[in-house]
Design an enzyme around this catalytic site. Sequence first.
Site, short mmCIF file in Angstrom:
data_model
loop_
_atom_site.label_atom_id
_atom_site.label_comp_id
_atom_site.label_asym_id
_atom_site.label_seq_id
_atom_site.Cartn_x
_atom_site.Cartn_y
_atom_site.Cartn_z
N LYS A 1 -5.01 -10.05 -5.75
CA LYS A 1 -6.18 -10.26 -4.89
C LYS A 1 -7.33 -9.33 -5.29
CE LYS A 1 -6.79 -8.41 -0.88
NZ LYS A 1 -7.04 -7.96 0.50
N LYS B 1 -11.57 -4.39 -2.33
CA LYS B 1 -12.69 -3.46 -2.46
C LYS B 1 -12.26 -2.04 -2.82
CE LYS B 1 -13.45 -3.91 2.45
NZ LYS B 1 -12.17 -3.43 2.95
N LYS C 1 0.82 -1.22 0.00
CA LYS C 1 0.00 0.00 0.00
C LYS C 1 0.85 1.27 0.00
CE LYS C 1 -4.36 -1.68 1.97
NZ LYS C 1 -5.14 -1.96 0.81
N1 AQP Z 1 -9.95 -11.32 -2.21
C1 AQP Z 1 -10.14 -11.80 -0.99
N2 AQP Z 1 -10.21 -13.13 -0.80
C2 AQP Z 1 -10.41 -13.65 0.45
N3 AQP Z 1 -10.55 -12.89 1.56
C3 AQP Z 1 -10.47 -11.56 1.41
N4 AQP Z 1 -10.56 -10.55 2.29
C4 AQP Z 1 -10.44 -9.38 1.63
N5 AQP Z 1 -10.27 -9.61 0.32
C5 AQP Z 1 -10.28 -10.95 0.15
C6 AQP Z 1 -10.74 -10.76 3.73
O1 AQP Z 1 -11.81 -9.95 4.13
C7 AQP Z 1 -11.50 -9.30 5.35
C8 AQP Z 1 -11.52 -7.84 4.97
O2 AQP Z 1 -10.64 -7.14 5.61
P1 AQP Z 1 -10.41 -5.60 5.39
O3 AQP Z 1 -11.50 -4.98 4.64
O4 AQP Z 1 -10.19 -5.01 6.72
O5 AQP Z 1 -9.03 -5.49 4.63
P2 AQP Z 1 -8.35 -6.11 3.40
O6 AQP Z 1 -7.90 -7.49 3.67
O7 AQP Z 1 -7.27 -5.12 3.06
O8 AQP Z 1 -9.48 -6.12 2.28
P3 AQP Z 1 -9.50 -5.38 0.92
O9 AQP Z 1 -10.77 -5.72 0.22
O10 AQP Z 1 -8.24 -5.64 0.15
O11 AQP Z 1 -9.59 -3.87 1.36
P4 AQP Z 1 -8.75 -2.64 0.86
O12 AQP Z 1 -8.83 -2.67 -0.63
O13 AQP Z 1 -9.43 -1.43 1.45
O14 AQP Z 1 -7.36 -2.84 1.39
C9 AQP Z 1 -10.15 -9.84 5.80
O15 AQP Z 1 -10.31 -10.96 6.65
C10 AQP Z 1 -9.52 -10.26 4.50
O16 AQP Z 1 -8.56 -11.28 4.65
#
Ligand code: AQP
Length: 329
Positions: free
Chosen positions: A197, A200, A116
């Site tokens: 991955k 969102k 990031k």
């Molecule tokens: N692609 C994915 N496959 C499986 N699990 C996923 N998670 C997120 N994306 C996937 C799991 O969902 C939870 C979300 O955690 P988060 O929103 O706090 O952070 P993150 O992991 O950083 O999710 P994003 O979607 O990638 O958010 P951004 O883009 O804002 O950084 C966690 O348990 C994660 O493992």
Amino acid sequence: MPTIAVMARVFSGMKPTGDATLGSLLGALRPWVDAQNADAYYCVVDLHALTIPHDPAELRRQTIELATMFMAVGIDPEVSTLFVQSYVHEHTELAWLLECTASFGELRRMTQFKDKSENSDFVSAGLLTYPALMAADILLYDTEEVPVGDDQRQHVELTRDVAERFNNRYGPTFTVPKAVVQRSGARVMDLQDPTRKMSKSDDSTAGTILVLEDLASVARKIKRAVTDTEYDPKRPGAANLLSILGASTGRNPDDLAQDYSQYGPLKSDVTDAVTAVLEPIQQRYRELSADPTTIAKIVEAGAEKAQIAAAATLDRARRNIGLVVRGEA
Ligand code: AQP
């Protein structure tokens, strides 16, 4: 599929940084529902959303929307505790004690920090110290199991290290938790770039499926998912589709791989399975979002309950680390 011990104390959270994706649904939200019990805490971690640039009005809206999503997926506030992180000030207070327990080197090595911060003009100090706040989130509830997607495994490992270090230095204070990661759906990949991955806050709209997305659009995206010409279940595009199908149907992706020899039928079955998962959630979300006042009351009540557990742990940590307790000096 890893099993969650009966009645384990569970904590997990999700950032309100965008609309929930199929990845966060299969990797986290659905496993949370399976792990629900009276000792389960599910949290909209709004403070984590501040680590990257954000719009304040959007953040407020997305916080309540994400709490609504938790319930639409099946988190029952009568069973487990659903709340918003910033309502419980103990999270930030314990985070400071843990920032002073974690080392700069271990925070800097976190993959998510590296990813990031790599192409950002502004890298907040909070982005570096984020895992200490996440450790506080988990440790405040004497958590035994943390259901997360694969990308968060490293942060839970750091939480374990920090908890053990604190306990060794200052005496028994924290329960040392472990990550519980699903076998299929643990890392749902972008449909257009299956080496990345599905996230969102990503702008890859063609490769990302949103939980609330129009189902015709979902079907189009799955149809256009990047695959090779020859069917090969080991290639990233095929493996991703099989993992999505496995997580959506509860079947083993390795067994499913034997059922296909072409991508057409596989994509068609993935579409049906994903539609069957999303449709009832979308319906429930529409019903719940018609009454945001009730959601606001639920997260308020959840925070009150969470705070009782959090305050007890913070008090223990404060005493053990050597802070003078007000009124007891
Ligand atoms: N692609 C994915 N496959 C499986 N699990 C996923 N998670 C997120 N994306 C996937 C799991 O969902 C939870 C979300 O955690 P988060 O929103 O706090 O952070 P993150 O992991 O950083 O999710 P994003 O979607 O990638 O958010 P951004 O883009 O804002 O950084 C966690 O348990 C994660 O493992």
